[in-house]
Design a protein around this motif. Structure first.
Motif, PDB file in Angstrom:
ATOM      1  N   PHE A 136       0.807  -1.230   0.000  1.00 38.67           N
ATOM      2  CA  PHE A 136       0.000   0.000   0.000  1.00 38.67           C
ATOM      3  C   PHE A 136       0.837   1.276   0.000  1.00 38.67           C
ATOM      4  O   PHE A 136       0.354   2.334  -0.383  1.00 38.67           O
ATOM      5  N   VAL A 194      -5.476   6.651   8.658  1.00 34.39           N
ATOM      6  CA  VAL A 194      -5.678   5.218   8.844  1.00 34.39           C
ATOM      7  C   VAL A 194      -6.497   4.979  10.104  1.00 34.39           C
ATOM      8  O   VAL A 194      -6.200   5.528  11.164  1.00 34.39           O
ATOM      9  N   ASN A 219      -8.103   6.685   4.342  1.00 34.55           N
ATOM     10  CA  ASN A 219      -7.494   5.999   3.208  1.00 34.55           C
ATOM     11  C   ASN A 219      -7.591   4.488   3.407  1.00 34.55           C
ATOM     12  O   ASN A 219      -7.828   3.742   2.459  1.00 34.55           O
ATOM     13  N   TYR A 220      -7.396   4.055   4.661  1.00 31.32           N
ATOM     14  CA  TYR A 220      -7.404   2.635   4.992  1.00 31.32           C
ATOM     15  C   TYR A 220      -8.144   2.415   6.306  1.00 31.32           C
ATOM     16  O   TYR A 220      -7.977   3.182   7.249  1.00 31.32           O
ATOM     17  N   ILE A 271      -8.030  -0.696   8.761  1.00 33.43           N
ATOM     18  CA  ILE A 271      -7.400  -1.990   9.037  1.00 33.43           C
ATOM     19  C   ILE A 271      -8.239  -2.667  10.115  1.00 33.43           C
ATOM     20  O   ILE A 271      -8.399  -2.149  11.219  1.00 33.43           O
ATOM     21  N   THR A 301     -12.651   4.126   0.446  1.00 37.52           N
ATOM     22  CA  THR A 301     -11.799   3.722   1.561  1.00 37.52           C
ATOM     23  C   THR A 301     -11.478   2.243   1.429  1.00 37.52           C
ATOM     24  O   THR A 301     -12.368   1.430   1.207  1.00 37.52           O
ATOM     25  N   LYS A 302     -10.210   1.900   1.557  1.00 29.99           N
ATOM     26  CA  LYS A 302      -9.804   0.499   1.432  1.00 29.99           C
ATOM     27  C   LYS A 302     -10.036  -0.205   2.772  1.00 29.99           C
ATOM     28  O   LYS A 302      -9.458   0.161   3.793  1.00 29.99           O
ATOM     29  N   ILE A 342      -9.350  -3.274   4.851  1.00 27.03           N
ATOM     30  CA  ILE A 342      -8.258  -4.250   4.826  1.00 27.03           C
ATOM     31  C   ILE A 342      -8.296  -5.112   6.084  1.00 27.03           C
ATOM     32  O   ILE A 342      -8.216  -4.598   7.199  1.00 27.03           O
TER      33      ILE A 342
END
Length: 191
Positions: A37, A45, A116-117, A119, A150-151, A153
């Motif tokens: 990434f 994040v 953005n991410y 987790i 938005t990723k 993950i």
């Protein structure tokens, strides 16, 4: 397999890991995340604080990396049966809650959703991005609120090898899964 069966199976597999094994696997997951990434300064994040008694992935490695590179870090906190996002800094004070989870003392919801991410913790993820968590639904509700770009993950010690047979219509799949050996994308080649 059913979620309940997968939950038990992967909780048992996790418990079988030694503390050293879990830490080394967590380091590999972190390296794979960064290599794939390539997070940069200014990004945002949302990342969980691990539940140590459940041998969750050691995300402190990631958190330290993000904070040292001016990447904004937000962590979840359950307030009034809802997951909120609290921004943390190097000097943020933490406390242990009733479930034995370390969380920020602050109950101030950042109100921010343009990450953005995100987790995400999990016990298992299949080859379609469907995940098995602890069954409370906090992340499915959270995923409904964040922007589609938005990723989402997941991180796990284990690669997927079984399908989840009881996926519900409200379950929101992950976009990626990061393991010690792979980064799997669930976009079927489309990003």
């Amino acid at each position: 397999m059913l979620k309940a069966e997968l939950r038990k199976k992967y909780m048992d597999k996790r418990k079988a890991l030694s503390t050293d094994e879990a830490f080394l696997l967590s380091e590999k997951i972190f390296e794979n995340f960064v290599d794939f990434f390539k997070p940069v300064s200014g990004q945002k994040v949302h990342i969980f604080i691990p539940i140590e008694k459940f041998k969750e992935i050691d995300t402190q490695i990631c958190i330290n990396y993000f904070l040292s590179r001016s990447i904004k870090v937000f962590v979840p906190k359950i307030v009034d049966a809802k997951l909120i996002s609290v921004e943390i800094f190097n000097d943020t004070k933490f406390e242990i809650n009733n479930w034995g989870i370390s969380e920020p003392v602050s109950n101030e919801d950042s109100g921010f959703l343009g990450f953005n991410y995100v987790i995400t913790p999990l016990l298992y993820c299949d080859k379609k991005g469907n995940r098995v968590g602890y069954g409370k639904g906090f992340y499915d509700d959270f995923f409904k609120m964040i922007p589609s770009e938005t990723k989402k993950i997941g991180v796990n010690y284990f690669n997927p090898d079984e399908n989840i047979d009881d996926v519900w219509e409200n379950d929101i799949p992950l976009d990626y899964l990061v393991t010690p050996t792979d980064v799997l994308s669930f976009f079927n080649g489309v990003e």
